[in-house]
Design a protein around this motif. Sequence first.
Motif, PDB file in Angstrom:
ATOM      1  N   PHE A 211       0.803  -1.217   0.000  1.00 26.30           N
ATOM      2  CA  PHE A 211       0.000   0.000   0.000  1.00 26.30           C
ATOM      3  C   PHE A 211       0.838   1.270   0.000  1.00 26.30           C
ATOM      4  O   PHE A 211       0.293   2.376  -0.124  1.00 26.30           O
ATOM      5  CB  PHE A 211      -0.959  -0.009   1.190  1.00 26.30           C
ATOM      6  N   VAL A 212       2.147   1.124   0.161  1.00 22.15           N
ATOM      7  CA  VAL A 212       3.045   2.264  -0.012  1.00 22.15           C
ATOM      8  C   VAL A 212       3.928   2.025  -1.238  1.00 22.15           C
ATOM      9  O   VAL A 212       3.902   2.814  -2.191  1.00 22.15           O
ATOM     10  CB  VAL A 212       3.928   2.499   1.240  1.00 22.15           C
ATOM     11  N   GLY A 213       4.662   0.915  -1.223  1.00 19.94           N
ATOM     12  CA  GLY A 213       5.608   0.645  -2.308  1.00 19.94           C
ATOM     13  C   GLY A 213       4.943   0.437  -3.653  1.00 19.94           C
ATOM     14  O   GLY A 213       5.262   1.134  -4.636  1.00 19.94           O
ATOM     15  N   VAL A 214       4.018  -0.518  -3.732  1.00 20.06           N
ATOM     16  CA  VAL A 214       3.370  -0.823  -5.015  1.00 20.06           C
ATOM     17  C   VAL A 214       2.532   0.352  -5.508  1.00 20.06           C
ATOM     18  O   VAL A 214       2.580   0.705  -6.692  1.00 20.06           O
ATOM     19  CB  VAL A 214       2.502  -2.101  -4.893  1.00 20.06           C
ATOM     20  N   VAL A 215       1.769   0.970  -4.594  1.00 22.63           N
ATOM     21  CA  VAL A 215       0.949   2.121  -5.000  1.00 22.63           C
ATOM     22  C   VAL A 215       1.834   3.254  -5.506  1.00 22.63           C
ATOM     23  O   VAL A 215       1.572   3.830  -6.579  1.00 22.63           O
ATOM     24  CB  VAL A 215       0.062   2.603  -3.829  1.00 22.63           C
ATOM     25  N   ALA A 230      -6.036  -0.884  -7.208  1.00 24.17           N
ATOM     26  CA  ALA A 230      -6.553  -2.235  -7.426  1.00 24.17           C
ATOM     27  C   ALA A 230      -5.421  -3.265  -7.444  1.00 24.17           C
ATOM     28  O   ALA A 230      -5.546  -4.348  -6.858  1.00 24.17           O
ATOM     29  CB  ALA A 230      -7.330  -2.285  -8.741  1.00 24.17           C
ATOM     30  N   LEU A 231      -4.321  -2.952  -8.108  1.00 25.29           N
ATOM     31  CA  LEU A 231      -3.189  -3.886  -8.173  1.00 25.29           C
ATOM     32  C   LEU A 231      -2.595  -4.110  -6.788  1.00 25.29           C
ATOM     33  O   LEU A 231      -2.263  -5.250  -6.426  1.00 25.29           O
ATOM     34  CB  LEU A 231      -2.127  -3.346  -9.135  1.00 25.29           C
ATOM     35  N   ALA A 232      -2.456  -3.032  -6.019  1.00 28.43           N
ATOM     36  CA  ALA A 232      -1.888  -3.175  -4.673  1.00 28.43           C
ATOM     37  C   ALA A 232      -2.796  -4.029  -3.793  1.00 28.43           C
ATOM     38  O   ALA A 232      -2.329  -4.903  -3.055  1.00 28.43           O
ATOM     39  CB  ALA A 232      -1.686  -1.794  -4.046  1.00 28.43           C
ATOM     40  N   THR A 233      -4.104  -3.796  -3.872  1.00 26.86           N
ATOM     41  CA  THR A 233      -5.050  -4.552  -3.048  1.00 26.86           C
ATOM     42  C   THR A 233      -5.092  -6.012  -3.462  1.00 26.86           C
ATOM     43  O   THR A 233      -5.063  -6.922  -2.608  1.00 26.86           O
ATOM     44  CB  THR A 233      -6.460  -3.938  -3.164  1.00 26.86           C
ATOM     45  N   PHE A 234      -5.152  -6.263  -4.762  1.00 23.37           N
ATOM     46  CA  PHE A 234      -5.174  -7.644  -5.258  1.00 23.37           C
ATOM     47  C   PHE A 234      -3.901  -8.374  -4.842  1.00 23.37           C
ATOM     48  O   PHE A 234      -3.941  -9.515  -4.367  1.00 23.37           O
ATOM     49  CB  PHE A 234      -5.303  -7.657  -6.790  1.00 23.37           C
ATOM     50  N   GLY A 235      -2.751  -7.694  -5.010  1.00 25.17           N
ATOM     51  CA  GLY A 235      -1.479  -8.313  -4.642  1.00 25.17           C
ATOM     52  C   GLY A 235      -1.410  -8.622  -3.157  1.00 25.17           C
ATOM     53  O   GLY A 235      -0.972  -9.715  -2.757  1.00 25.17           O
ATOM     54  N   TYR A 236      -1.865  -7.669  -2.328  1.00 28.39           N
ATOM     55  CA  TYR A 236      -1.826  -7.874  -0.879  1.00 28.39           C
ATOM     56  C   TYR A 236      -2.699  -9.060  -0.469  1.00 28.39           C
ATOM     57  O   TYR A 236      -2.270  -9.940   0.289  1.00 28.39           O
ATOM     58  CB  TYR A 236      -2.285  -6.609  -0.159  1.00 28.39           C
ATOM     59  N   LEU A 237      -3.932  -9.101  -0.967  1.00 25.78           N
ATOM     60  CA  LEU A 237      -4.849 -10.171  -0.583  1.00 25.78           C
ATOM     61  C   LEU A 237      -4.416 -11.519  -1.135  1.00 25.78           C
ATOM     62  O   LEU A 237      -4.505 -12.551  -0.462  1.00 25.78           O
ATOM     63  CB  LEU A 237      -6.273  -9.836  -1.062  1.00 25.78           C
ATOM     64  N   ALA A 238      -3.922 -11.544  -2.381  1.00 24.36           N
ATOM     65  CA  ALA A 238      -3.567 -12.807  -3.029  1.00 24.36           C
ATOM     66  C   ALA A 238      -2.263 -13.378  -2.490  1.00 24.36           C
ATOM     67  O   ALA A 238      -2.139 -14.601  -2.338  1.00 24.36           O
ATOM     68  CB  ALA A 238      -3.470 -12.606  -4.541  1.00 24.36           C
TER      69      ALA A 238
END
Length: 628
Positions: A211-215, A230-238
């Motif tokens: 949520f800091v680095g990827v975003v 969306a990419l950060a959230t998907f990556g975090y959850l997955a």
Amino acid sequence: MDVHSATLQEPARLPLTGLARAADRFERGLGGLVELVAAVIVLAEIVILGAGVTARYVFHAPLVWADELASILFLWLSMLGAVIALRRGEHMRMTGLVSRVSPGTRAVLEALAVTAAIAFLLMILPHALEYAEEEHFIVTPALEVSNAWRAAALPLGTSLMLIVACLRLMRLGALKPILLAIAVTAAFVALFWLAGPMLKPLGKLNLIVFFVGVVALNVFSGVPIAFSFALATFGYLACTTSTPMLVMVGRLDEGMSHLILLAVPLFIFLGALIEMTGMARAMIQFLASLLGHVRGGLSYVLIGAMYLVSGISGSKIADMAAIAPVLFPEMQKRGAKPGDLVALLSATGAQTETIPPSIVLITIGSVTGVSIAALFTGGMLPALILGIALCFVVWWRYRGEDLSHVVRHSSREIAKLCLIALPAIALPFVIRAAVVEGVATATEVSTIGIAYAVLAGLLIYRQFDVRRLGKMLVDTASLTGAIIFIVGCATAMAWGLTQSGFSQDLARAMSSVPGGGWGFLAISILAFIILGSVLEGIPAIVLFGPLLFPIAKQVGVHEVHYAMVVVFAMGIGLFAPPFGVGYYGACAISKVNPDDGLKYIWGYMLALLIGLVVVAAFPWLSTGFLKF
């Protein structure tokens, strides 16, 4: 606060031969069909909600199915609007870095902005299909139809965005940047997938990674903000949790389905209407006749006109586009510098953020539960305080202006222009009165404004170009899609942050700030100025509103007062260079080089900051009229 950060650059088209010609023909046909359907849905929403208001208030026979049908159509409008925005390159994004690199690197980053979106759409599509299938068993209460009719908008919209993104990638031109962008995107996806077992033990450190680095990596690379979230959230959850991705689709649906957000497209359309019908021009001409002979008079007119127009349109793009072409030519004739004009236009954009019906205030109400009527009531006086602060700067800068060539209007001429402008000036007060008196909700009141503007255009101003309605409806759908899709993605991201325990940690940290409520307000101002310059108002509110508003209440800060403070703070961040993307939007509308306004804008921003401190220090300015 719906100013675009910047948009995807329209790619150079490939020579229309063979496959390229077929792809271009298909893209035009598909785009035209989506635009037609979206325009019809916008029109249908206006009719349905207008009929609901009429049936309830005039005939005392509420249409129980109206809100449900409007909600179903709204999700379709949001997804199809997101497709149009992607096709037209109108999704919000940061281009501060992209615009400063070499042409070769820029080409790669432009391609990367598309391939990153494609990556998310490919990964979420199977889960969107599954979600729609699951919704098949739910029956809506009023219409008694399967909820799959509504939920199907998610997989279909995702599929259409995927097709449009691929066609856009084909039109970017040079093959090398495209292949490099595909390779980089695929490498990052594979890297995070393989690193999953190593990331899980990191616990809350993953919040910083995703949520800091990827975003940050995505946002500053020019990837649209919605897809960055969306990419950060998907990556975090997955990669770090065992949460089914079906849940993320549900959170997207939840964020995009708040009926209160239906006010967004309707007020955007209303903003276009007041410009088309000549209502904005009538207001400005009256104010100019009243103050045009005063030193800096047209600058005061600009401040006053933005105050009035913001009360009608709810869209900063519509506000500035309605005013700048009318006022700027005359102001330049009087010797005003283009840089000063665009600087003041940007400052008034921040100053009028709380004028009802502000889309940001509507968003705050939808995600925090604060009364929309209370927010609308509390927003008028604080904006006036900031407007007075800007007037002091205008007075100082124009105290030596030569007005020997300016013709002063007679009282008769002013009275005539006042009479002409009166119906236009009355509109924001009609809108506010309808909400406060309970005639209509904040969503429905926009249909009253639309009906008012149509009648005024046809019967009073005799200016109503039917040929422009189609384009206005499509533009409304596109901007709605860009705004609501980012709200959906930010809602999913906020849910991920909340489930991680971040909200509790943030609450403890913010609550422990020295100074109690005053300390909390001070750190909130600083935080939201930064957030406003990076994320813009709507995503920042969706992400942090549900977390911070309860803390404000806990430390003794009134929710309406806190809303005014954070909205102004975000507005200052949004319209202050070098990162404030609203400033560049104002420059684009005014056709002024951004560099020309830099030396002028800091005085206005300092005035806004002083005004914000005054509003923060005296809560009564925000809450004093709530008792009446």
